[in-house]
Design a protein around this motif. Structure first.
Motif, PDB file in Angstrom:
ATOM      1  N   LYS A   1       0.838  -1.207   0.000  1.00 23.60           N
ATOM      2  CA  LYS A   1       0.000   0.000   0.000  1.00 23.60           C
ATOM      3  C   LYS A   1       0.868   1.251   0.000  1.00 23.60           C
ATOM      4  CE  LYS A   1      -4.045  -1.997   2.271  1.00 23.60           C
ATOM      5  NZ  LYS A   1      -5.060  -1.814   3.347  1.00 23.60           N
ATOM      6  N   GLU A   2       0.246   2.356  -0.380  1.00 24.68           N
ATOM      7  CA  GLU A   2       0.958   3.625  -0.361  1.00 24.68           C
ATOM      8  C   GLU A   2       1.066   4.163   1.070  1.00 24.68           C
ATOM      9  OE1 GLU A   2      -0.205   5.283  -4.818  1.00 24.68           O
ATOM     10  OE2 GLU A   2      -0.911   6.320  -3.031  1.00 24.68           O
ATOM     11  N   ARG A   3       2.034   5.016   1.261  1.00 21.93           N
ATOM     12  CA  ARG A   3       2.190   5.660   2.559  1.00 21.93           C
ATOM     13  C   ARG A   3       1.014   6.616   2.781  1.00 21.93           C
ATOM     14  NH1 ARG A   3       8.182   7.477   4.186  1.00 21.93           N
ATOM     15  NH2 ARG A   3       8.395   5.344   3.405  1.00 21.93           N
ATOM     16  N   GLU A   4       0.419   6.533   3.955  1.00 21.16           N
ATOM     17  CA  GLU A   4      -0.766   7.340   4.217  1.00 21.16           C
ATOM     18  C   GLU A   4      -0.607   8.175   5.475  1.00 21.16           C
ATOM     19  OE1 GLU A   4      -4.242   4.929   4.864  1.00 21.16           O
ATOM     20  OE2 GLU A   4      -3.442   4.004   6.675  1.00 21.16           O
TER      21      GLU A   4
ATOM     22  N   THR B   1       0.136  15.209   2.744  1.00 19.30           N
ATOM     23  CA  THR B   1       0.822  14.550   1.639  1.00 19.30           C
ATOM     24  C   THR B   1       2.258  14.228   2.021  1.00 19.30           C
ATOM     25  OG1 THR B   1      -0.515  15.830   0.097  1.00 19.30           O
ATOM     26  CG2 THR B   1       1.442  14.738  -0.782  1.00 19.30           C
ATOM     27  N   PRO B   2       2.664  12.970   1.928  1.00 15.57           N
ATOM     28  CA  PRO B   2       4.035  12.617   2.319  1.00 15.57           C
ATOM     29  C   PRO B   2       5.102  13.397   1.550  1.00 15.57           C
ATOM     30  CG  PRO B   2       2.727  10.632   1.965  1.00 15.57           C
ATOM     31  CD  PRO B   2       1.893  11.784   1.533  1.00 15.57           C
ATOM     32  N   ASP B   3       4.871  13.654   0.276  1.00 13.12           N
ATOM     33  CA  ASP B   3       5.887  14.313  -0.547  1.00 13.12           C
ATOM     34  C   ASP B   3       6.212  15.718  -0.067  1.00 13.12           C
ATOM     35  OD1 ASP B   3       4.805  12.847  -3.721  1.00 13.12           O
ATOM     36  OD2 ASP B   3       5.972  12.055  -2.048  1.00 13.12           O
ATOM     37  N   GLU B   4       5.340  16.304   0.747  1.00 13.54           N
ATOM     38  CA  GLU B   4       5.569  17.663   1.215  1.00 13.54           C
ATOM     39  C   GLU B   4       6.580  17.724   2.364  1.00 13.54           C
ATOM     40  OE1 GLU B   4       3.361  19.197  -1.649  1.00 13.54           O
ATOM     41  OE2 GLU B   4       4.208  20.455  -0.067  1.00 13.54           O
ATOM     42  N   TYR B   5       6.887  16.597   2.960  1.00 13.21           N
ATOM     43  CA  TYR B   5       7.769  16.597   4.130  1.00 13.21           C
ATOM     44  C   TYR B   5       9.223  16.409   3.705  1.00 13.21           C
ATOM     45  CZ  TYR B   5       3.754  16.482   7.213  1.00 13.21           C
ATOM     46  OH  TYR B   5       2.601  16.807   7.887  1.00 13.21           O
ATOM     47  N   ASP B   6      10.081  17.198   4.292  1.00 17.52           N
ATOM     48  CA  ASP B   6      11.496  17.177   3.919  1.00 17.52           C
ATOM     49  C   ASP B   6      12.313  16.175   4.713  1.00 17.52           C
ATOM     50  OD1 ASP B   6      11.592  20.776   3.426  1.00 17.52           O
ATOM     51  OD2 ASP B   6      11.237  19.155   1.996  1.00 17.52           O
TER      52      ASP B   6
END
Length: 127
Positions: free
Chosen positions: A43-46, A110-115
């Motif tokens: 599954k995708e990271r949620e 959204t996971p992609d927003e975290y650095d």
């Protein structure tokens, strides 16, 4: 630069509890938003939960939860210890996943927003 280290994962029975910790480095810890995400196999990271940062006091932080964990999980932050917690109660088998903490300048679902990301900790809930 922020470094994150999770701990506290493990095995729990359905209905049980676990508390995850995420220790962070960095003098500006309190200004960061901290998020918790999880990823089950295949599954995708949620998004699970998040807490906004505060430049002045932790009491001004706001918390955010996924509908699936609302009322069961609680996110909190201890600025003195540079640590964010995820208290997980009434656990269900579907909560089984690798849990990650993440940091960024603002809260996002959204996971992609975290650095910045921790290495993850496994949570397994048996029925």
């Amino acid at each position: 630069q922020v470094q994150l280290v999770e701990s506290g994962g493990g095995l729990a029975q359905a209905g049980g509890s676990l508390r995850l910790s995420c220790a962070a480095s960095g003098r500006t810890f309190r200004t960061y938003a901290m998020g918790w995400f999880r990823q089950a196999p295949g599954k995708e990271r949620e998004f699970v939960a998040a807490i906004s940062g505060s430049a002045y006091t932790w009491s001004a932080s706001r918390t955010y939860y996924a509908d699936s964990v609302k009322g069961r999980f609680t996110v909190s932050m201890d600025n003195a210890k540079n640590t964010v917690y995820l208290q997980m109660n009434s656990l269900k088998p579907e909560d089984t996943a690798v849990y990650y903490c993440a940091a960024d300048q603002s809260v996002s679902y959204t996971p992609d927003e975290y650095d910045y990301w921790g290495q993850g900790t496994q949570v397994t809930v048996s029925s």
